[in-house]
Design a protein around this motif. Sequence first.
Motif, PDB file in Angstrom:
ATOM      1  N   ALA A 222      38.323  40.964  42.446  1.00 47.47           N
ATOM      2  CA  ALA A 222      39.482  40.032  42.695  1.00 47.47           C
ATOM      3  C   ALA A 222      40.180  40.636  43.823  1.00 47.47           C
ATOM      4  O   ALA A 222      40.342  41.745  44.091  1.00 47.47           O
ATOM      5  CB  ALA A 222      40.219  40.296  41.256  1.00 47.47           C
ATOM      6  N   GLU A 223      40.766  39.645  44.539  1.00 43.21           N
ATOM      7  CA  GLU A 223      41.730  40.095  45.574  1.00 43.21           C
ATOM      8  C   GLU A 223      43.183  39.685  45.073  1.00 43.21           C
ATOM      9  O   GLU A 223      43.338  38.890  44.659  1.00 43.21           O
ATOM     10  CB  GLU A 223      41.342  39.293  46.793  1.00 43.21           C
ATOM     11  CG  GLU A 223      39.918  39.338  47.316  1.00 43.21           C
ATOM     12  CD  GLU A 223      39.831  40.658  48.116  1.00 43.21           C
ATOM     13  OE1 GLU A 223      40.904  41.216  48.649  1.00 43.21           O
ATOM     14  OE2 GLU A 223      38.775  41.390  48.275  1.00 43.21           O
ATOM     15  N   ALA A 224      44.049  40.793  45.741  1.00 39.08           N
ATOM     16  CA  ALA A 224      45.312  40.678  45.613  1.00 39.08           C
ATOM     17  C   ALA A 224      45.965  39.508  46.381  1.00 39.08           C
ATOM     18  O   ALA A 224      45.689  39.702  47.622  1.00 39.08           O
ATOM     19  CB  ALA A 224      46.169  42.242  45.631  1.00 39.08           C
ATOM     20  N   SER A 225      46.750  38.842  45.891  1.00 40.19           N
ATOM     21  CA  SER A 225      47.483  37.780  46.692  1.00 40.19           C
ATOM     22  C   SER A 225      48.862  38.035  47.243  1.00 40.19           C
ATOM     23  O   SER A 225      49.130  39.225  46.757  1.00 40.19           O
ATOM     24  CB  SER A 225      47.712  36.495  45.840  1.00 40.19           C
ATOM     25  OG  SER A 225      48.468  36.711  44.822  1.00 40.19           O
ATOM     26  N   VAL A 226      49.456  37.552  48.132  1.00 38.77           N
ATOM     27  CA  VAL A 226      50.712  37.898  48.718  1.00 38.77           C
ATOM     28  C   VAL A 226      51.654  37.866  47.419  1.00 38.77           C
ATOM     29  O   VAL A 226      52.811  38.858  47.779  1.00 38.77           O
ATOM     30  CB  VAL A 226      51.105  36.862  49.864  1.00 38.77           C
ATOM     31  CG1 VAL A 226      52.559  36.975  50.167  1.00 38.77           C
ATOM     32  CG2 VAL A 226      50.054  36.844  50.913  1.00 38.77           C
ATOM     33  N   ALA A 227      51.470  37.044  46.491  1.00 37.01           N
ATOM     34  CA  ALA A 227      52.320  36.882  45.436  1.00 37.01           C
ATOM     35  C   ALA A 227      52.315  38.099  44.513  1.00 37.01           C
ATOM     36  O   ALA A 227      53.245  38.431  43.940  1.00 37.01           O
ATOM     37  CB  ALA A 227      52.041  35.587  44.477  1.00 37.01           C
TER      38      ALA A 227
END
Length: 330
Positions: A222-227
């Motif tokens: 999983a990739e971390a989002s800006v949010a």
Amino acid sequence: MQRRRDGWMARAAVMAVGLALTSVAPAAPSVLATTGMVADLVDRIGGECIETEALMGPGIDPHLYRAAASDVQAFQSASLIAYNGLGLEGQLDSVLRRFGERRPTLAVAEAAAAAGPVDLIQTDGDGAPDPHVWMDAALWSQAITPTVEALRQVVPDCTAGLRERASALREQLSALDAWMRASIASIPAGQRVLLTAHDAFGYYGRAYDIEVRGIQGISTTAEASVADIQANARLIAERGLPALFVESTINPRTVDAVVAAARERGAEVVIGDTLYGDALGESGTLADSLPGLLIHNTAAITRELGGERAPLPAALSDWRAPLRARHGGE
């Protein structure tokens, strides 16, 4: 002619000695474990009766691991295949399941969960449970009996030794569980938040009463989002958290981004000592075994979040001894 005959006889004598030594000391049955945590459990119980090899060494992320042709050959030659299960091994999972249909295998985390009443932590993703059960020392100890039974099938003549070493390990993990609980309890309640790069500490948080937040999800795919980054920066600022952490198998860029975002909000936060989540540390370091991993992590979390580490109990005074004896006093 005599010299040639003498040379041939000398070579024959060397070969005879080699054959004699081979017959006296046959190789111990081999166990191939996927991760260092699983290998450590098997090695501590199996002792000198088995040869244990870990497929994934320090710094290797099991979520992202891809099987090579040499891995398949190693699986085929192992007397027992031990793996975590619950989806930890990612793309290797289907390979392990296929081998389980025709070779002795043990899914250690699944066996631990089945051995006693426990609720596995469910994820918000694909519905698979959180596989990081080794983070709870008491829960991990539930894998001891299934591991003994699996090894008994491989080395039945070693049953007494397996059970003796299992009993010692069970006592050590019980003492470790109590020590971890006491150490984490010393952290001020408002700062008792463990913010890490990825969500590998769910069982740790539940067992030792510390709130856990992961910038990434359960799996490192999983990739971390800006949010996500902004939400964690806001958490740091609102709660006054002094530190957050990155694990040894994780790229620190998302943690760096959270630190920068938190500082833009006026929060002073540091990246604490590296934690070990999905892999053990390098050989010779404190975290090169499962007990050492938990001791290192707990000491670092307690120190960085403002607590005071409890004294190690007597039952843990020689927790490194089995591995030192096994590996020639290293």
